[in-house]
Design a protein around this motif. Structure first.
Motif, PDB file in Angstrom:
ATOM      1  N   SER A 196      -2.750   1.770   2.084  1.00  0.00           N
ATOM      2  CA  SER A 196      -2.916   1.524   0.729  1.00  0.00           C
ATOM      3  C   SER A 196      -1.556   1.539  -0.026  1.00  0.00           C
ATOM      4  O   SER A 196      -0.518   1.434   0.609  1.00  0.00           O
ATOM      5  N   GLU A 197      -1.613   1.030  -1.143  1.00  0.00           N
ATOM      6  CA  GLU A 197      -0.289   1.126  -2.115  1.00  0.00           C
ATOM      7  C   GLU A 197       0.354   2.424  -1.947  1.00  0.00           C
ATOM      8  O   GLU A 197       1.469   2.398  -2.189  1.00  0.00           O
TER       9      GLU A 197
ATOM     10  N   ARG B 119       2.716   2.186   0.725  1.00  0.00           N
ATOM     11  CA  ARG B 119       3.518   0.903   0.927  1.00  0.00           C
ATOM     12  C   ARG B 119       4.995   1.080   0.549  1.00  0.00           C
ATOM     13  O   ARG B 119       5.151   1.805  -0.388  1.00  0.00           O
TER      14      ARG B 119
ATOM     15  N   ARG C  39       2.978  -9.451   0.668  1.00  0.00           N
ATOM     16  CA  ARG C  39       3.294  -8.162  -0.088  1.00  0.00           C
ATOM     17  C   ARG C  39       4.018  -7.342   1.101  1.00  0.00           C
ATOM     18  O   ARG C  39       4.212  -6.112   0.712  1.00  0.00           O
TER      19      ARG C  39
END
Length: 289
Positions: A161-162, A165, A213
Protein backbone atom coordinates in the motif's frame (compact mmCIF):
# COMPACT_ATOMS: atom_id res chain seq x y z
CA UNK A 1 25.34 31.26 39.02
CA UNK A 2 24.51 28.00 40.81
CA UNK A 3 20.98 27.98 39.37
CA UNK A 4 22.40 28.66 35.90
CA UNK A 5 24.77 25.71 36.18
CA UNK A 6 21.95 23.43 37.33
CA UNK A 7 19.77 24.60 34.44
CA UNK A 8 22.61 24.03 31.95
CA UNK A 9 23.17 20.56 33.35
CA UNK A 10 19.48 19.71 33.01
CA UNK A 11 19.37 20.97 29.42
CA UNK A 12 22.48 18.97 28.45
CA UNK A 13 21.14 15.86 30.20
CA UNK A 14 17.82 16.18 28.39
CA UNK A 15 19.56 16.61 25.03
CA UNK A 16 21.76 13.58 25.61
CA UNK A 17 18.90 11.40 26.77
CA UNK A 18 16.84 12.46 23.75
CA UNK A 19 19.54 11.10 21.46
CA UNK A 20 19.73 7.66 23.02
CA UNK A 21 18.76 4.83 20.65
CA UNK A 22 15.18 3.66 20.90
CA UNK A 23 14.38 -0.02 20.45
CA UNK A 24 10.88 -1.04 19.43
CA UNK A 25 9.60 -4.58 18.80
CA UNK A 26 7.98 -4.98 15.39
CA UNK A 27 5.20 -7.25 16.55
CA UNK A 28 4.52 -6.76 20.31
CA UNK A 29 1.27 -8.68 19.99
CA UNK A 30 2.70 -11.43 17.79
CA UNK A 31 3.66 -11.52 14.12
CA UNK A 32 1.04 -12.39 11.48
CA UNK A 33 3.29 -15.15 10.13
CA UNK A 34 6.08 -17.48 11.23
CA UNK A 35 9.43 -18.61 9.87
CA UNK A 36 9.11 -21.76 12.01
CA UNK A 37 12.53 -21.28 13.58
CA UNK A 38 12.52 -22.76 17.08
CA UNK A 39 16.12 -22.53 18.31
CA UNK A 40 17.51 -19.66 20.36
CA UNK A 41 18.90 -16.62 18.59
CA UNK A 42 22.64 -16.80 18.00
CA UNK A 43 24.89 -13.73 18.02
CA UNK A 44 28.54 -12.79 18.13
CA UNK A 45 31.10 -10.49 16.49
CA UNK A 46 28.50 -8.33 14.81
CA UNK A 47 26.56 -11.28 13.41
CA UNK A 48 23.12 -12.51 14.46
CA UNK A 49 21.15 -15.50 13.19
CA UNK A 50 17.96 -17.38 13.98
CA UNK A 51 16.08 -14.13 14.53
CA UNK A 52 12.60 -14.78 15.91
CA UNK A 53 11.98 -11.45 17.69
CA UNK A 54 12.47 -8.66 15.16
CA UNK A 55 12.79 -5.02 16.14
CA UNK A 56 13.83 -1.61 14.93
CA UNK A 57 16.59 0.34 16.66
CA UNK A 58 16.15 4.06 16.11
CA UNK A 59 19.02 6.54 16.27
CA UNK A 60 17.39 9.99 16.38
CA UNK A 61 19.28 12.90 14.86
CA UNK A 62 20.15 15.74 17.25
CA UNK A 63 19.07 18.29 14.63
CA UNK A 64 16.64 16.35 12.42
CA UNK A 65 16.16 17.49 8.84
CA UNK A 66 12.94 15.47 8.49
CA UNK A 67 14.54 12.54 6.67
CA UNK A 68 14.69 8.95 7.94
CA UNK A 69 16.51 5.90 6.55
CA UNK A 70 15.67 2.31 7.50
CA UNK A 71 18.64 -0.04 7.03
CA UNK A 72 18.35 -3.76 6.25
CA UNK A 73 21.70 -5.48 6.97
CA UNK A 74 22.82 -8.29 4.70
CA UNK A 75 23.60 -11.92 5.40
CA UNK A 76 22.25 -14.08 2.60
CA UNK A 77 18.84 -14.34 4.30
CA UNK A 78 20.57 -16.64 6.77
CA UNK A 79 21.80 -14.06 9.30
CA UNK A 80 22.45 -10.36 9.72
CA UNK A 81 25.69 -8.35 9.70
CA UNK A 82 24.40 -5.91 12.31
CA UNK A 83 27.51 -3.74 12.77
CA UNK A 84 29.27 -2.71 9.54
CA UNK A 85 26.02 -3.01 7.55
CA UNK A 86 23.92 -1.62 10.37
CA UNK A 87 24.75 0.19 13.59
CA UNK A 88 28.15 1.56 12.52
CA UNK A 89 26.53 4.04 10.10
CA UNK A 90 24.43 5.77 12.76
CA UNK A 91 26.80 8.62 13.79
CA UNK A 92 27.63 9.46 10.18
CA UNK A 93 23.98 9.71 9.12
CA UNK A 94 22.90 11.47 12.32
CA UNK A 95 25.42 14.27 11.67
CA UNK A 96 23.58 14.91 8.40
CA UNK A 97 20.34 15.39 10.32
CA UNK A 98 18.99 11.99 9.27
CA UNK A 99 17.14 9.78 11.73
CA UNK A 100 18.63 6.34 11.24
CA UNK A 101 16.78 3.09 11.85
CA UNK A 102 18.30 -0.40 11.80
CA UNK A 103 15.89 -3.23 11.09
CA UNK A 104 16.57 -6.57 12.72
CA UNK A 105 14.36 -8.72 10.53
CA UNK A 106 13.48 -12.40 10.67
CA UNK A 107 15.10 -14.93 8.38
CA UNK A 108 12.71 -16.49 5.88
CA UNK A 109 13.73 -20.11 6.39
CA UNK A 110 11.83 -20.80 3.16
CA UNK A 111 8.89 -18.59 4.21
CA UNK A 112 9.47 -15.86 1.63
CA UNK A 113 6.73 -13.58 2.96
CA UNK A 114 8.36 -13.12 6.39
CA UNK A 115 11.20 -10.59 5.74
CA UNK A 116 9.01 -8.35 3.58
CA UNK A 117 6.28 -8.29 6.22
CA UNK A 118 8.90 -7.14 8.75
CA UNK A 119 10.13 -4.40 6.39
CA UNK A 120 6.58 -3.17 5.83
CA UNK A 121 5.94 -3.10 9.56
CA UNK A 122 9.18 -1.18 10.12
CA UNK A 123 8.18 1.62 7.76
CA UNK A 124 4.70 1.73 9.30
CA UNK A 125 6.22 2.21 12.76
CA UNK A 126 8.59 4.93 11.58
CA UNK A 127 5.74 6.86 9.99
CA UNK A 128 3.53 6.36 13.06
CA UNK A 129 6.26 7.92 15.22
CA UNK A 130 7.20 10.60 12.68
CA UNK A 131 6.12 13.63 14.73
CA UNK A 132 7.81 12.27 17.86
CA UNK A 133 11.14 11.74 16.06
CA UNK A 134 11.12 14.88 13.91
CA UNK A 135 10.50 13.00 10.66
CA UNK A 136 8.54 14.01 7.59
CA UNK A 137 6.51 10.82 6.89
CA UNK A 138 6.92 11.49 3.17
CA UNK A 139 10.72 11.44 3.39
CA UNK A 140 11.33 7.93 4.66
CA UNK A 141 13.76 5.79 2.67
CA UNK A 142 14.81 2.15 2.72
CA UNK A 143 18.42 1.02 2.52
CA UNK A 144 19.95 -2.44 2.32
CA UNK A 145 23.15 -4.37 1.70
CA UNK A 146 23.48 -7.64 -0.24
CA UNK A 147 20.45 -9.79 0.71
CA UNK A 148 19.32 -6.80 2.75
CA UNK A 149 19.46 -4.93 -0.54
CA UNK A 150 17.08 -7.51 -1.95
CA UNK A 151 14.74 -6.88 0.98
CA UNK A 152 14.99 -3.11 0.50
CA UNK A 153 14.27 -3.46 -3.22
CA UNK A 154 11.42 -5.85 -2.40
CA UNK A 155 9.81 -3.16 -0.30
CA UNK A 156 10.44 -0.65 -3.10
CA UNK A 157 8.71 -2.80 -5.73
CA UNK A 158 6.31 -5.12 -3.87
CA UNK A 159 4.92 -2.76 -1.18
CA UNK A 160 1.30 -3.56 -0.39
CA UNK A 161 0.00 0.00 0.00
CA UNK A 162 1.04 3.64 -0.20
CA UNK A 163 1.52 3.52 3.58
CA UNK A 164 4.44 1.13 3.14
CA UNK A 165 5.94 2.58 -0.05
CA UNK A 166 9.38 4.08 0.68
CA UNK A 167 10.17 7.52 -0.72
CA UNK A 168 13.65 6.49 -1.88
CA UNK A 169 15.93 3.45 -1.88
CA UNK A 170 19.67 2.99 -1.33
CA UNK A 171 21.25 -0.34 -2.27
CA UNK A 172 24.73 -1.64 -1.45
CA UNK A 173 25.91 -4.44 -3.80
CA UNK A 174 22.36 -5.82 -3.83
CA UNK A 175 20.97 -9.23 -4.61
CA UNK A 176 18.15 -8.40 -7.03
CA UNK A 177 17.36 -11.38 -9.22
CA UNK A 178 16.33 -14.89 -8.19
CA UNK A 179 17.18 -16.31 -11.62
CA UNK A 180 19.83 -19.02 -11.67
CA UNK A 181 23.14 -17.84 -13.02
CA UNK A 182 22.39 -14.29 -11.90
CA UNK A 183 21.33 -14.57 -8.28
CA UNK A 184 23.27 -15.32 -5.12
CA UNK A 185 22.65 -19.00 -4.51
CA UNK A 186 22.41 -18.87 -0.72
CA UNK A 187 19.96 -15.98 -0.73
CA UNK A 188 17.77 -17.70 -3.29
CA UNK A 189 17.72 -20.99 -1.38
CA UNK A 190 16.96 -19.33 1.97
CA UNK A 191 14.22 -17.12 0.55
CA UNK A 192 12.31 -19.22 -1.97
CA UNK A 193 13.72 -22.72 -1.52
CA UNK A 194 15.62 -25.22 -3.64
CA UNK A 195 12.93 -25.71 -6.29
CA UNK A 196 10.63 -22.67 -6.36
CA UNK A 197 7.80 -22.28 -8.81
CA UNK A 198 8.48 -20.13 -11.85
CA UNK A 199 5.89 -17.67 -10.56
CA UNK A 200 7.74 -17.25 -7.26
CA UNK A 201 11.09 -16.97 -8.99
CA UNK A 202 9.73 -14.22 -11.22
CA UNK A 203 8.03 -12.36 -8.37
CA UNK A 204 11.24 -12.05 -6.36
CA UNK A 205 13.37 -11.21 -9.40
CA UNK A 206 12.91 -7.56 -8.65
CA UNK A 207 14.26 -6.21 -11.93
CA UNK A 208 10.98 -7.56 -13.31
CA UNK A 209 8.82 -5.84 -10.70
CA UNK A 210 9.89 -2.24 -11.28
CA UNK A 211 7.10 0.20 -12.15
CA UNK A 212 6.86 3.97 -12.66
CA UNK A 213 5.83 4.13 -8.97
CA UNK A 214 9.06 2.54 -7.76
CA UNK A 215 10.98 5.06 -5.64
CA UNK A 216 14.09 6.92 -6.77
CA UNK A 217 17.30 4.97 -6.20
CA UNK A 218 21.00 5.16 -5.38
CA UNK A 219 22.86 1.91 -6.19
CA UNK A 220 26.51 1.06 -5.51
CA UNK A 221 28.62 -2.03 -6.10
CA UNK A 222 32.11 -3.28 -6.96
CA UNK A 223 32.92 -4.42 -10.46
CA UNK A 224 34.94 -7.33 -9.08
CA UNK A 225 32.17 -8.67 -6.81
CA UNK A 226 32.38 -12.47 -7.07
CA UNK A 227 29.65 -13.18 -4.50
CA UNK A 228 26.75 -11.24 -6.00
CA UNK A 229 27.25 -10.63 -9.74
CA UNK A 230 27.21 -6.90 -10.56
CA UNK A 231 24.50 -7.54 -13.16
CA UNK A 232 22.05 -7.64 -10.24
CA UNK A 233 22.48 -3.95 -9.44
CA UNK A 234 23.09 -2.98 -13.05
CA UNK A 235 19.98 -4.77 -14.29
CA UNK A 236 17.89 -3.11 -11.60
CA UNK A 237 19.27 0.30 -12.56
CA UNK A 238 18.37 -0.31 -16.21
CA UNK A 239 14.86 -1.46 -15.24
CA UNK A 240 14.37 1.73 -13.22
CA UNK A 241 15.67 3.78 -16.13
CA UNK A 242 13.25 2.06 -18.51
CA UNK A 243 10.38 3.07 -16.22
CA UNK A 244 11.63 6.68 -16.03
CA UNK A 245 12.46 6.35 -12.32
CA UNK A 246 15.40 8.58 -11.28
CA UNK A 247 18.35 6.34 -10.42
CA UNK A 248 22.07 6.73 -9.78
CA UNK A 249 24.53 3.84 -10.28
CA UNK A 250 28.06 3.81 -8.84
CA UNK A 251 30.40 0.96 -9.77
CA UNK A 252 33.81 0.93 -8.09
CA UNK A 253 36.63 -0.98 -9.80
CA UNK A 254 37.66 -3.06 -6.77
CA UNK A 255 36.38 -3.96 -3.33
CA UNK A 256 34.59 -7.26 -3.80
CA UNK A 257 31.53 -7.84 -1.67
CA UNK A 258 30.36 -6.88 1.79
CA UNK A 259 32.34 -3.71 2.50
CA UNK A 260 29.52 -1.78 4.14
CA UNK A 261 30.98 0.92 6.40
CA UNK A 262 34.41 -0.73 6.71
CA UNK A 263 37.30 1.74 6.62
CA UNK A 264 39.46 -0.67 4.61
CA UNK A 265 37.27 -0.30 1.53
CA UNK A 266 39.43 1.75 -0.85
CA UNK A 267 36.51 3.81 -2.13
CA UNK A 268 34.81 4.57 1.19
CA UNK A 269 35.46 8.31 0.91
CA UNK A 270 34.01 8.31 -2.62
CA UNK A 271 30.79 6.46 -1.82
CA UNK A 272 30.10 8.36 1.38
CA UNK A 273 30.61 11.71 -0.34
CA UNK A 274 28.53 10.70 -3.35
CA UNK A 275 25.70 9.42 -1.16
CA UNK A 276 25.81 12.51 1.05
CA UNK A 277 25.50 14.71 -2.03
CA UNK A 278 22.62 12.61 -3.42
CA UNK A 279 20.77 12.79 -0.10
CA UNK A 280 21.33 16.53 0.04
CA UNK A 281 20.82 17.53 -3.60
CA UNK A 282 19.79 14.54 -5.70
CA UNK A 283 16.48 13.53 -4.20
CA UNK A 284 13.33 14.88 -5.78
CA UNK A 285 10.21 15.24 -3.66
CA UNK A 286 6.84 16.68 -4.56
CA UNK A 287 6.09 20.21 -3.37
CA UNK A 288 4.07 18.97 -0.38
CA UNK A 289 7.00 16.90 0.89
Amino acid sequence: MKNLLILSFLVITTMLSAQKPIELPLWPNGAPNSNELKDEEQSGEGWVSNVTKPFIKVFPAKNPNGMAIIMCPGGGYGGLAMDHEGYDMAPWLNTQGITYVVLKYRMPNGHYEVPLSDAEQAIRLVREHAAEWGINPQRVGIMGASAGGHLAASLATLYSSEKTRPDFQILFYPVISMLKGVTHGGSRKNLIGENPSQELEQKYSLERQVSPRSPQAFIMLSSDDDAVPPINGIGYFLALRDQKVPASLHAYPTGGHGWGFHDNFTYKRQWTEELEKWLRDGLVFSNNQ
